[in-house]
Design an enzyme around this catalytic site. Structure first.
Site, PDB file in Angstrom:
ATOM      1  N   HIS A  54       0.824  -1.205   0.000  1.00 44.04           N
ATOM      2  CA  HIS A  54       0.000   0.000   0.000  1.00 44.04           C
ATOM      3  C   HIS A  54       0.862   1.261   0.000  1.00 44.04           C
ATOM      4  O   HIS A  54       1.021   1.944   1.010  1.00 44.04           O
ATOM      5  CB  HIS A  54      -0.947  -0.009   1.206  1.00 44.04           C
ATOM      6  CG  HIS A  54      -2.122  -0.918   1.028  1.00 44.04           C
ATOM      7  ND1 HIS A  54      -2.826  -1.433   2.090  1.00 44.04           N
ATOM      8  CD2 HIS A  54      -2.722  -1.401  -0.088  1.00 44.04           C
ATOM      9  CE1 HIS A  54      -3.820  -2.204   1.632  1.00 44.04           C
ATOM     10  NE2 HIS A  54      -3.763  -2.190   0.312  1.00 44.04           N
ATOM     11  N   CYS A 109       3.304 -11.872   2.491  1.00 45.48           N
ATOM     12  CA  CYS A 109       4.250 -11.818   3.603  1.00 45.48           C
ATOM     13  C   CYS A 109       4.203 -13.140   4.373  1.00 45.48           C
ATOM     14  O   CYS A 109       3.122 -13.642   4.698  1.00 45.48           O
ATOM     15  CB  CYS A 109       3.881 -10.666   4.538  1.00 45.48           C
ATOM     16  SG  CYS A 109       4.873 -10.627   6.055  1.00 45.48           S
ATOM     17  N   GLU A 139      -5.675  -7.718   3.434  1.00 46.73           N
ATOM     18  CA  GLU A 139      -5.186  -8.878   4.185  1.00 46.73           C
ATOM     19  C   GLU A 139      -6.330  -9.654   4.813  1.00 46.73           C
ATOM     20  O   GLU A 139      -6.326 -10.896   4.818  1.00 46.73           O
ATOM     21  CB  GLU A 139      -4.202  -8.429   5.275  1.00 46.73           C
ATOM     22  CG  GLU A 139      -3.643  -9.597   6.079  1.00 46.73           C
ATOM     23  CD  GLU A 139      -2.801  -9.159   7.259  1.00 46.73           C
ATOM     24  OE1 GLU A 139      -2.780  -9.899   8.268  1.00 46.73           O
ATOM     25  OE2 GLU A 139      -2.158  -8.093   7.178  1.00 46.73           O
ATOM     26  N   SER A 236      -2.991   0.593   6.529  1.00 48.24           N
ATOM     27  CA  SER A 236      -3.514   0.407   7.887  1.00 48.24           C
ATOM     28  C   SER A 236      -2.471   0.749   8.935  1.00 48.24           C
ATOM     29  O   SER A 236      -2.752   1.479   9.902  1.00 48.24           O
ATOM     30  CB  SER A 236      -3.977  -1.046   8.065  1.00 48.24           C
ATOM     31  OG  SER A 236      -4.347  -1.307   9.399  1.00 48.24           O
TER      32      SER A 236
END
Length: 328
Positions: A54, A109, A139, A236
């Site tokens: 992001h 990740c 996510e 976030s």
């Protein structure tokens, strides 16, 4: 680190303190490396489902190198090299890519993948799963799609109180990785307070990068008159860093880069703290420092902080990409 620059604005000096750690985490570094190595090995274009991380600057830089960012797999031509973003994807997306025979590199990740594995393990053990996270985040969407069972999404203690589950239900919880121990503590306490049979990951299994950056920004806020967080609006963890500053009673602003700095923020300010979200590169922090130095004379220091030496392995096919020996 300490240096000074002289700007053209007020002669009143401005102290800049940099948080440490800040910026890229190991998962973000790995994801970006995967795109760059794929471009080096296979040539442009390579297709990336959603933003790799992001951050608009990162995405634009990779786009300029030949990455094509798409919303869904049906936009990817047959046989094209395809990359899944760092946030993870649902199993349905993985299945779609497999059925189409797309060559895929998964940049999820490893800490997100760990959450997927934990969630499936809890469900297999017969427990009802709670996911602590924010609805609509990439996510969270991926994690919900990785669990072949109903998952109850909560983000606040009030959400826990509203769960329509028998009190004797055997429960387990997992958390979105961009939330820290501090973010989730009250929610976890609410789960344990309402339900007697609950298990979840140990505190030391929460994402190290999220926790470290939040710990650092709390220290930074205590030394600053103003906090600037470098990061994207849809990040976030960057938004959370800004919130921590505000909770500490410090004016805090989230900016993409130096162009987002308003000189009026510096009125009656002696010390500015700067941090960066986990997907913001150092160059953007530098641009903020340069912007401040154009307004006031500045000195720059850095908190000691925690040294991060975590590294995640690249997919085997990309570990020896065709790059000059002195760059690899």
């Amino acid at each position: 680190m300490q240096h000074s620059e002289t700007g053209t604005g007020s002669s009143r000096p401005l102290n800049i303190i940099l948080a440490n750690p800040r910026g890229f985490c190991a998962g973000v570094t790995r994801a970006i490396d995967i795109v760059e190595r794929a471009l080096e090995r296979y040539g442009a274009p390579v297709y990336v489902r959603h933003e790799i991380v992001h951050n608009k600057h990162v995405v634009d830089t990779l786009r300029a190198k030949g990455a094509v960012f798409v919303d869904e797999l049906d936009e990817v031509p047959a046989g094209a090299v395809t990359i899944f973003s760092a946030h993870g994807v649902a199993r349905s997306v993985e299945k779609d890519a497999e059925e189409r025979g797309l060559p895929v590199f998964d940049a999820t990740c490893p800490l997100v993948t760990k959450v997927h594995v934990q969630g499936r393990r809890y469900v297999k053990a017969g427990r009802t799963l709670i996911l602590i996270g924010h609805a609509g985040h990439a996510e969270v969407i991926g994690t919900l799609g990785q669990i072949d069972a109903p998952v109850h999404l909560v983000s606040t203690a009030e959400d826990v109180d509203s769960l329509d589950l028998p009190l004797d239900t055997p429960l387990a919880y997992v958390t979105q990785t961009t939330l820290s121990v501090d973010d989730t503590r009250s929610v976890i306490q609410a789960i344990h307070a309402r339900f007697p049979d609950v298990i979840g990951p140990d505190i030391n299994e929460i994402c190290y990068a999220t926790q470290n950056r939040q710990t650092a920004v709390r220290e930074l806020a205590g030394k600053s008159d103003l906090l600037i967080v470098v990061g994207a609006r849809n990040s976030s963890n960057s938004n959370r860093l800004k919130e921590i500053g505000l909770e500490a009673g410090v004016p805090a602003h989230l900016v993409d880069d130096g162009a987002g700095v308003d000189p009026s923020w510096l009125d009656n300010i002696d010390t500015v703290g700067i941090t960066a979200g986990a997907s913001a590169p150092d160059a953007l922090v530098d641009s903020v420092i340069s912007r401040l130095a154009a307004i006031r004379s500045v000195t720059v220091t850095q908190l000691d902080g925690v040294r991060e030496d975590v590294q995640f392995t690249l997919p085997s096919a990309l570990r020896r990409a065709a790059v000059p020996a002195n760059q690899d």
